[in-house]
Design an enzyme around this catalytic site. Structure first.
Site, mmCIF file in Angstrom:
data_model
loop_
_atom_site.group_PDB
_atom_site.id
_atom_site.type_symbol
_atom_site.label_atom_id
_atom_site.label_comp_id
_atom_site.label_asym_id
_atom_site.label_seq_id
_atom_site.Cartn_x
_atom_site.Cartn_y
_atom_site.Cartn_z
ATOM 1 N N ASP A 1 0.853 -1.195 0.000
ATOM 2 C CA ASP A 1 0.000 0.000 0.000
ATOM 3 C C ASP A 1 0.885 1.240 0.000
ATOM 4 O O ASP A 1 2.048 1.212 0.406
ATOM 5 C CB ASP A 1 -0.981 -0.001 1.187
ATOM 6 C CG ASP A 1 -0.301 0.014 2.547
ATOM 7 O OD1 ASP A 1 0.721 -0.677 2.700
ATOM 8 O OD2 ASP A 1 -0.775 0.725 3.449
ATOM 9 N N GLU B 1 -0.060 -0.767 5.898
ATOM 10 C CA GLU B 1 1.026 -0.231 6.711
ATOM 11 C C GLU B 1 0.900 1.272 6.838
ATOM 12 O O GLU B 1 1.131 1.838 7.892
ATOM 13 C CB GLU B 1 2.384 -0.586 6.101
ATOM 14 C CG GLU B 1 3.553 -0.472 7.085
ATOM 15 C CD GLU B 1 4.161 0.915 7.168
ATOM 16 O OE1 GLU B 1 4.897 1.176 8.129
ATOM 17 O OE2 GLU B 1 3.895 1.764 6.291
HETATM 18 ZN ZN LIG Z 1 6.876 2.289 4.157
#
Ligand SMILES: [Zn+2]
Length: 392
Positions: free
Chosen positions: A83, A148
């Site tokens: 992501d 994340e």
């Molecule tokens: Zn990163």
């Protein structure tokens, strides 16, 4: 387990893999096809791929991938995230952030350095290792999350729980976050400071400023409390960590009236803390000073990560040696910077972070030098060739 179509790129070429990944618009929590690109590259190499979708009430579902080559231990894991943060104002970019164009020896696009480039380098290193006939004296695995850059609830943490429930163990892990400040080979992160945010509310009793004996003004106590917790440093640092720092981030009363004593005052503070502290010891440290001032108060808190350290040893040396062999520079060991998913992995195995040069991460025109992508692939390849002799 899933099967994937043949990839339209050469898995041994980190640039082609990185371009395929960047062309997936995987702004958290969207996958945009990014994990499919990885499965298409890894499955033909013999990796057994598990797509893991997690969701929790009030959060968006997130796709994750765990891929493993081999069934024996030790299990060496490469961890990362597909992501990316949003591109922001498109007119700030000189090229399409999801086109993965190459100009002047640089690959441009959102995620080029944070961190699709490093994932591509790892895939290419693994593909070359397998094609050259290398058989791991153990297992090589990839733990890739799509959560994340967001709340990190349905990502690495849940994949680790899933692995644990299956009886899978990780023996050492490299996270491919962009750790190098200026040039490849500058820096390996061997730990991170922890982060705790605390919310202080001091209570009093509202009243007329001309009749203070009928009220209880909380603000002088709030001021004394804030003075008490900022009067002295938390510590002077440790061999691998800079000193912890406590920063007041806001003081709020929100009282529009000049003739009213407010009922309460609030303050928020954030502490970036080293390995001398935990959230519990910090809360005790705060309460001791707040109690000395006295009165009624509430202290809430939120911990986004504990501090951790992988002390210099076989894993740190392995990565430093590989980086030095390829770049001619021996990376510095550091614990600076914000948090990463290594904060979850450290509960399972030794973990260090090493990736690309971070200068353009989260910025417009994010890019990596193609040469860095090639050399990072060589570094990860060097790690794969030596890891089983060094951590086994
Ligand atoms: Zn990163």
């Amino acid at each position: 387990m899933t099967t994937a179509a043949a990839p339209s790129f050469d898995p041994c070429d980190p640039v082609g893999v990185a371009q395929a990944l960047i062309r997936c618009p995987s702004v958290t929590p969207e996958d945009g096809g990014a994990l499919g690109v990885l499965e298409a590259a890894l499955a033909p190499l013999g990796f057994v791929c598990h797509r893991l979708r997690f969701e929790e009430e009030g959060t968006a579902p997130v796709d994750n991938l765990y891929a493993r080559l081999g069934t024996e231990g030790p299990n060496f894991c490469f961890a990362g995230h597909t992501d990316v943060v949003p591109p922001g104002e498109l007119k700030g970019w000189s090229i399409d952030p999801f086109a993965a164009e190459i100009h002047n020896g640089r690959l441009y696009g959102r995620g080029a350095v944070d961190m699709k480039g490093a994932i591509a380098a790892f895939v290419a290193a693994a593909a070359r290792f397998v094609k050259e006939g290398g058989t791991p004296k153990g297992s090589i695995s990839l733990l890739i999350t799509g959560d994340e850059e967001g709340v990190a609830i349905n990502g690495t943490r849940k994949v680790l729980d899933w692995l644990q429930a299956k009886g899978e163990t990780l023996d050492a892990c490299v996270v491919g976050e962009p750790t190098n400040p200026k040039a490849l080979g500058d820096m390996i992160k061997i730990g991170r400071r922890g982060s705790m945010t605390a919310f202080l509310t001091v209570h009093g009793a509202q009243g007329h400023v001309a009749y203070p004996h009928l009220a209880d003004n909380p603000l002088p106590r709030l001021a004394r409390m804030l003075a008490a917790i900022t009067a002295e440093p938390l510590d002077a640092g440790t061999p691998h960590f800079q000193p912890s720092n406590l920063e007041l981030t806001t003081i709020d009363v929100g009282n529009p009236a000049h003739n009213v004593i407010p009922a309460q005052g609030k303050a928020t503070l954030n502490i970036r803390f080293n390995d001398l502290h935990t959230a519990d010891t910090l809360l005790a440290w705060l309460r001791e000073r707040l109690d000395r001032v006295g009165g009624s108060y509430e202290l809430d808190h939120f911990v986004s990560g504990d501090s951790f350290l992988t002390p210099p040893g076989p894993l740190t040396e392995l990565v430093a040696d590989a980086a030095e062999r390829v770049t001619g520079r021996r990376p510095e060991y550091s614990t600076t910077g914000g948090t990463s998913d290594a904060r979850f992995i450290k509960n399972f195995c030794p973990v260090v972070e090493f990736g690309l040069v971070g200068q353009t991460m989260h910025k417009v025109d994010e890019h990596t030098a193609l040469d860095d992508l090639t050399r990072l692939t060589d570094i990860y390849g060097e790690v794969l060739r030596n890891v089983f002799d060094r951590i086994g």
